[in-house]
Scaffold this motif. Structure first.
Motif, PDB file in Angstrom:
ATOM      1  N   ALA A 272      43.529  40.622  33.364  1.00 40.95           N
ATOM      2  CA  ALA A 272      43.196  39.428  34.147  1.00 40.95           C
ATOM      3  C   ALA A 272      41.941  39.639  34.979  1.00 40.95           C
ATOM      4  CB  ALA A 272      44.367  39.062  35.051  1.00 40.95           C
ATOM      5  N   ARG A 273      41.760  40.831  35.509  1.00 49.20           N
ATOM      6  CA  ARG A 273      40.583  41.101  36.334  1.00 49.20           C
ATOM      7  C   ARG A 273      39.294  40.957  35.513  1.00 49.20           C
ATOM      8  NH1 ARG A 273      39.823  43.592  41.120  1.00 49.20           N
ATOM      9  NH2 ARG A 273      41.980  44.322  41.174  1.00 49.20           N
ATOM     10  N   GLY A 274      39.284  41.539  34.320  1.00 49.65           N
ATOM     11  CA  GLY A 274      38.086  41.463  33.484  1.00 49.65           C
ATOM     12  C   GLY A 274      37.737  40.037  33.113  1.00 49.65           C
ATOM     13  N   ILE A 275      38.731  39.263  32.678  1.00 45.95           N
ATOM     14  CA  ILE A 275      38.482  37.872  32.289  1.00 45.95           C
ATOM     15  C   ILE A 275      38.072  37.033  33.487  1.00 45.95           C
ATOM     16  CG2 ILE A 275      39.564  35.801  31.343  1.00 45.95           C
ATOM     17  CD1 ILE A 275      41.332  37.617  29.645  1.00 45.95           C
ATOM     18  N   ALA A 276      38.727  37.260  34.634  1.00 48.98           N
ATOM     19  CA  ALA A 276      38.431  36.475  35.832  1.00 48.98           C
ATOM     20  C   ALA A 276      37.020  36.754  36.350  1.00 48.98           C
ATOM     21  CB  ALA A 276      39.462  36.773  36.918  1.00 48.98           C
ATOM     22  N   ILE A 277      36.605  38.021  36.328  1.00 50.08           N
ATOM     23  CA  ILE A 277      35.250  38.355  36.777  1.00 50.08           C
ATOM     24  C   ILE A 277      34.221  37.699  35.869  1.00 50.08           C
ATOM     25  CG2 ILE A 277      33.583  40.237  36.987  1.00 50.08           C
ATOM     26  CD1 ILE A 277      35.824  41.988  38.043  1.00 50.08           C
ATOM     27  N   PHE A 278      34.452  37.753  34.557  1.00 54.25           N
ATOM     28  CA  PHE A 278      33.528  37.123  33.612  1.00 54.25           C
ATOM     29  C   PHE A 278      33.441  35.615  33.863  1.00 54.25           C
ATOM     30  CE2 PHE A 278      32.889  34.875  29.555  1.00 54.25           C
ATOM     31  CZ  PHE A 278      31.627  35.351  29.228  1.00 54.25           C
ATOM     32  N   ALA A 279      34.593  34.966  34.025  1.00 53.36           N
ATOM     33  CA  ALA A 279      34.612  33.521  34.264  1.00 53.36           C
ATOM     34  C   ALA A 279      33.920  33.167  35.581  1.00 53.36           C
ATOM     35  CB  ALA A 279      36.047  33.011  34.267  1.00 53.36           C
ATOM     36  N   THR A 280      34.132  33.999  36.600  1.00 53.57           N
ATOM     37  CA  THR A 280      33.509  33.742  37.898  1.00 53.57           C
ATOM     38  C   THR A 280      31.995  33.861  37.830  1.00 53.57           C
ATOM     39  OG1 THR A 280      35.470  34.518  39.092  1.00 53.57           O
ATOM     40  CG2 THR A 280      33.380  34.532  40.291  1.00 53.57           C
TER      41      THR A 280
ATOM     42  N   ILE B 132      33.401  34.496  47.740  1.00 55.21           N
ATOM     43  CA  ILE B 132      34.702  33.898  48.030  1.00 55.21           C
ATOM     44  C   ILE B 132      35.510  33.752  46.739  1.00 55.21           C
ATOM     45  CG2 ILE B 132      35.790  31.727  48.728  1.00 55.21           C
ATOM     46  CD1 ILE B 132      33.896  31.585  51.015  1.00 55.21           C
ATOM     47  N   LEU B 133      34.827  33.493  45.629  1.00 57.80           N
ATOM     48  CA  LEU B 133      35.539  33.479  44.348  1.00 57.80           C
ATOM     49  C   LEU B 133      36.062  34.869  44.002  1.00 57.80           C
ATOM     50  CD1 LEU B 133      33.389  31.077  42.149  1.00 57.80           C
ATOM     51  CD2 LEU B 133      35.698  30.706  43.013  1.00 57.80           C
ATOM     52  N   PHE B 134      35.320  35.900  44.391  1.00 55.58           N
ATOM     53  CA  PHE B 134      35.842  37.252  44.197  1.00 55.58           C
ATOM     54  C   PHE B 134      37.119  37.467  45.015  1.00 55.58           C
ATOM     55  CE2 PHE B 134      31.461  39.180  43.017  1.00 55.58           C
ATOM     56  CZ  PHE B 134      31.622  38.712  41.723  1.00 55.58           C
ATOM     57  N   LEU B 135      37.182  36.830  46.194  1.00 59.66           N
ATOM     58  CA  LEU B 135      38.423  36.885  46.972  1.00 59.66           C
ATOM     59  C   LEU B 135      39.580  36.265  46.194  1.00 59.66           C
ATOM     60  CD1 LEU B 135      37.433  35.910  50.636  1.00 59.66           C
ATOM     61  CD2 LEU B 135      38.364  38.078  49.854  1.00 59.66           C
ATOM     62  N   ALA B 136      39.290  35.176  45.501  1.00 64.01           N
ATOM     63  CA  ALA B 136      40.332  34.534  44.696  1.00 64.01           C
ATOM     64  C   ALA B 136      40.832  35.468  43.601  1.00 64.01           C
ATOM     65  CB  ALA B 136      39.787  33.248  44.080  1.00 64.01           C
ATOM     66  N   ILE B 137      39.901  36.206  43.004  1.00 64.70           N
ATOM     67  CA  ILE B 137      40.313  37.172  41.972  1.00 64.70           C
ATOM     68  C   ILE B 137      41.241  38.214  42.571  1.00 64.70           C
ATOM     69  CG2 ILE B 137      39.481  38.968  40.401  1.00 64.70           C
ATOM     70  CD1 ILE B 137      36.917  37.369  40.070  1.00 64.70           C
ATOM     71  N   ASP B 138      40.872  38.753  43.739  1.00 64.77           N
ATOM     72  CA  ASP B 138      41.728  39.753  44.385  1.00 64.77           C
ATOM     73  C   ASP B 138      43.102  39.174  44.717  1.00 64.77           C
ATOM     74  OD1 ASP B 138      39.777  41.674  44.236  1.00 64.77           O
ATOM     75  OD2 ASP B 138      38.972  41.267  46.236  1.00 64.77           O
ATOM     76  N   ALA B 139      43.119  37.909  45.167  1.00 66.03           N
ATOM     77  CA  ALA B 139      44.402  37.284  45.489  1.00 66.03           C
ATOM     78  C   ALA B 139      45.263  37.128  44.247  1.00 66.03           C
ATOM     79  CB  ALA B 139      44.168  35.924  46.142  1.00 66.03           C
ATOM     80  N   GLY B 140      44.647  36.707  43.149  1.00 63.93           N
ATOM     81  CA  GLY B 140      45.404  36.562  41.907  1.00 63.93           C
ATOM     82  C   GLY B 140      45.905  37.890  41.376  1.00 63.93           C
ATOM     83  N   ILE B 141      45.068  38.916  41.443  1.00 63.42           N
ATOM     84  CA  ILE B 141      45.479  40.238  40.962  1.00 63.42           C
ATOM     85  C   ILE B 141      46.599  40.810  41.821  1.00 63.42           C
ATOM     86  CG2 ILE B 141      44.685  42.603  40.553  1.00 63.42           C
ATOM     87  CD1 ILE B 141      43.654  40.497  38.565  1.00 63.42           C
ATOM     88  N   SER B 142      46.556  40.540  43.121  1.00 61.29           N
ATOM     89  CA  SER B 142      47.624  41.043  44.001  1.00 61.29           C
ATOM     90  C   SER B 142      48.970  40.419  43.637  1.00 61.29           C
ATOM     91  CB  SER B 142      47.280  40.753  45.461  1.00 61.29           C
ATOM     92  OG  SER B 142      47.300  39.352  45.723  1.00 61.29           O
ATOM     93  N   VAL B 143      48.975  39.160  43.214  1.00 65.84           N
ATOM     94  CA  VAL B 143      50.218  38.533  42.768  1.00 65.84           C
ATOM     95  C   VAL B 143      50.729  39.211  41.495  1.00 65.84           C
ATOM     96  CG1 VAL B 143      51.246  36.400  41.884  1.00 65.84           C
ATOM     97  CG2 VAL B 143      49.677  36.318  43.837  1.00 65.84           C
TER      98      VAL B 143
END
Length: 453
Positions: free
Chosen positions: A367-375, A268-279
Motif C-alpha cells: 500500500a505504501r508503494g502504490i500510495a506514494i506513486f499515486a500521490t 499533507i498527502l504524505f501524512l495521509a499515507i502514514d495515517a492509512g499505513i498505520s491503520v
C-alpha cells in the motif's frame, strides 16, 4: 461521543510525541518550498536570470561584429565566446543550452541577401534537446539583432554602399540571356529598370546619411556622439506589468506563495499515507480487533481516525502558512476566510484519502508503494511542481478530476492572486466532493471486510 474524542486525542498525542517525525513533517515542506520559491523568483526583488548563449565568431565582417556587439548588450543574454569545438562540447555536456555560430562570410552574404531572396546564408545553432524552449527564445532575440545590424549597414553603412554599387553594376552589364519572347523581354527590361532606379535612390539616401553623420561628428568633435545608423528595429517597446487581483497592493509577485502551496499539499498527502499505513499496521498486529472488541463501533473508529488525521493536517497547514508569512513575506491578498475554508476542506479530503488507502491496501508495504506513486502523480498534475500550461491540452483538461489541482488553485487564489472568497467556493466544493467519494468508498470497503469476517 466520549470514545470518539478519546480516539482522536490518542492519535494527536501519538503524532506530537514522535519528535523526529514531527520535525520532518514541518521542516521538509518548508525547506523544499523555500528552495522552489527561490528558483521561481522569490519575493520578486531579484533580477531575472539571463540565458547563457555560446557564440562562435568565425566572421570578421562589420555586420557580424555588430551582431555580436548587440547580443552582448542584450540584457536577456549572457554571452560566452567559444571556439566551435568548445561550443559543441559544452552543449553536449549540458553546460550551455544554445550555441550560435557566425560562419565566415556570413556578414557579406547576409547583406547581399537583404535585397535578394536567393542565396541566404545559413546560421548554425546547436542546442540541448532538453532545453528546446531556450532555442525558441534565443531565435527570437537573434532575429531582432540580425535584422537591425544588417539593415543598418545596408541602408547607411560602407558595406551597404559597396553592395549597392555591385548590384547596380550587375544590372547595367547583365546581358539578356535565352530566347525570350518580345513581351517577356519588355517585362524583364521594365523590372530591371525599376530595380535600378530603386537601388540608385537608396544609394543617394545612404550618401546623404553618411554626410549628415560626418557633419555631426565635426560639430560635436566626438565620434561617439555622432548619429549612428539604427537600421530596422522593433517598432514598439513592450511594457511588462504583472497582473493579479490586487496589483499595487503587493510589491510584486512572491514566488514563495505558490511553492508553499504546492509543498503543503504534497506533504499533507504524505501524512495521509502514514495515517492509512498505520491503520493497516493496526489490523496486522491485531490492535484493530482489540478496539472492535471494546464497546466501540467500527464506524466510530474509522471516523475518529479520519478526524484526527484532518486535525493534524490542518495544524501542519497552519504552521507552514505562518512560517511562509513571517519568514518569506507571503501575503494573504485574498480572503482569509476563504483560505481557511480551502485548508479545512483539503484536510478533510486528505483524511478520506488516508482511509481509502487503509481500506483497499492489502499489506502495509504494498500500500505504501502504490500510495506514494499515486500521490506524486496527483501532486505533479495538480501544478505543485510546475505550471500546468506545460502539459498537453488534453492533460490540462484531465486535471479537473485531480483533487490536488483544486487545492493548489484555491491556495493560490487566496494568497498571491488576491481573489475574493467567491474564488474559494469551487475549490472547496470540489474538495468536499472528493472527500465524500473517498470516504464513502472507504466505509463501504471496511464494512464489506468486516462482514466477510
Amino acid at each position: 461521543m466520549i470514545p470518539l474524542v478519546a480516539l482522536i486525542r490518542k492519535d494527536i498525542i501519538l503524532f506530537l510525541h514522535d519528535k523526529r517525525a514531527l520535525i520532518l513533517t514541518l521542516l521538509m515542506p518548508i525547506l523544499l518550498a523555500a528552495f522552489f520559491g527561490y528558483l521561481t523568483g522569490g519575493s520578486g526583488k531579484q533580477e531575472a536570470s539571463k540565458i547563457e548563449l555560446g557564440v562562435v565568431q568565425q566572421d570578421q565582417h562589420l555586420i557580424s561584429q555588430k551582431i555580436l556587439a548587440g547580443l552582448k548588450n542584450d540584457k536577456s543574454l549572457l554571452i560566452k565566446e567559444l571556439s566551435l569545438e568548445q561550443a559543441q562540447e559544452q552543449v553536449r555536456k549540458g553546460k550551455i543550452a544554445v550555441a550560435l555560430v557566425l560562419p565566415a562570410g556570413f556578414g557579406e552574404a547576409a547583406g547581399a541577401a537583404f535585397f535578394n531572396a536567393h542565396g541566404k546564408p545559413d546560421l548554425p545553432i546547436y542546442y540541448d534537446p532538453s532545453q528546446s524552449t531556450m532555442l525558441a527564445m534565443v531565435k527570437g532575440i537573434l532575429t531582432q539583432h540580425v535584422m537591425q545590424s544588417v539593415s543598418a549597414e545596408m541602408f547607411s553603412g560602407k558595406s551597404g554602399m559597396a553592395t549597392l554599387d555591385q548590384s547596380i553594376a550587375q544590372l547595367e552589364s547583365k546581358a539578356e540571356q535565352g530566347a525570350e519572347s518580345a513581351a517577356d523581354s519588355a517585362t524583364a527590361s521594365t523590372d530591371k529598370q525599376e530595380l535600378k532606379t530603386f537601388l540608385t535612390s537608396l544609394k543617394k539616401f545612404q550618401q546623404h546619411q553618411q554626410d549628415q553623420n560626418a557633419q555631426t561628428a565635426q560639430t560635436t568633435q566626438n565620434q561617439s556622439e555622432a548619429a549612428k545608423p539604427a537600421g530596422l528595429s522593433m517598432p514598439f517597446n513592450t511594457k511588462d506589468e504583472a497582473l493579479s487581483a490586487k496589483t499595487g497592493v503587493a510589491n510584486g509577485y512572491n514566488g514563495y506563495a505558490h511553492s508553499f502551496a504546492g509543498m503543503t499539499v504534497q506533504f499533507i498527502l504524505f501524512l495521509a499515507i502514514d495515517a492509512g499505513i498505520s491503520v493497516l499496521l493496526s489490523r496486522k498486529l491485531g490492535i484493530w480487533n482489540r478496539q472492535l472488541a471494546a464497546p466501540i463501533g467500527m464506524n466510530t473508529i474509522i471516523v475518529a481516525r479520519g478526524l484526527s488525521c484532518a486535525l493534524i493536517a490542518l495544524l501542519v497547514s497552519c504552521v507552514i502558512c505562518a512560517v511562509a508569512m513571517l519568514v518569506f513575506q507571503v501575503q494573504i491578498l485574498g480572503s482569509v476566510l476563504g483560505l481557511m475554508g480551502v485548508a479545512v476542506c483539503f484536510s478533510l479530503m486528505t483524511a478520506s484519502f488516508g482511509l481509502l488507502i487503509a481500506a483497499f491496501g492489502k499489506t502495509p508495504e504494498a500500500a505504501r508503494g502504490i500510495a506514494i506513486f499515486a500521490t506524486l502523480i496527483m501532486v505533479m498534475l495538480g501544478g505543485a511542481w510546475m505550471p500546468s500550461f506545460f502539459f498537453p491540452q488534453w492533460l490540462q483538461d484531465l486535471t479537473i478530476f485531480i483533487p490536488t489541482r483544486w487545492a493548489v488553485d484555491g491556495f493560490d487564489a487566496m494568497t498571491w492572486r488576491g481573489l475574493g472568497i467567491h474564488a474559494a467556493i469551487a475549490p472547496m466544493a470540489a474538495l468536499l466532493g472528493f472527500t465524500s467519494l473517498f470516504g464513502a468508498l472507504a466505509l463501504w470497503r471496511f464494512g464489506r471486510d468486516q462482514t466477510a469476517r
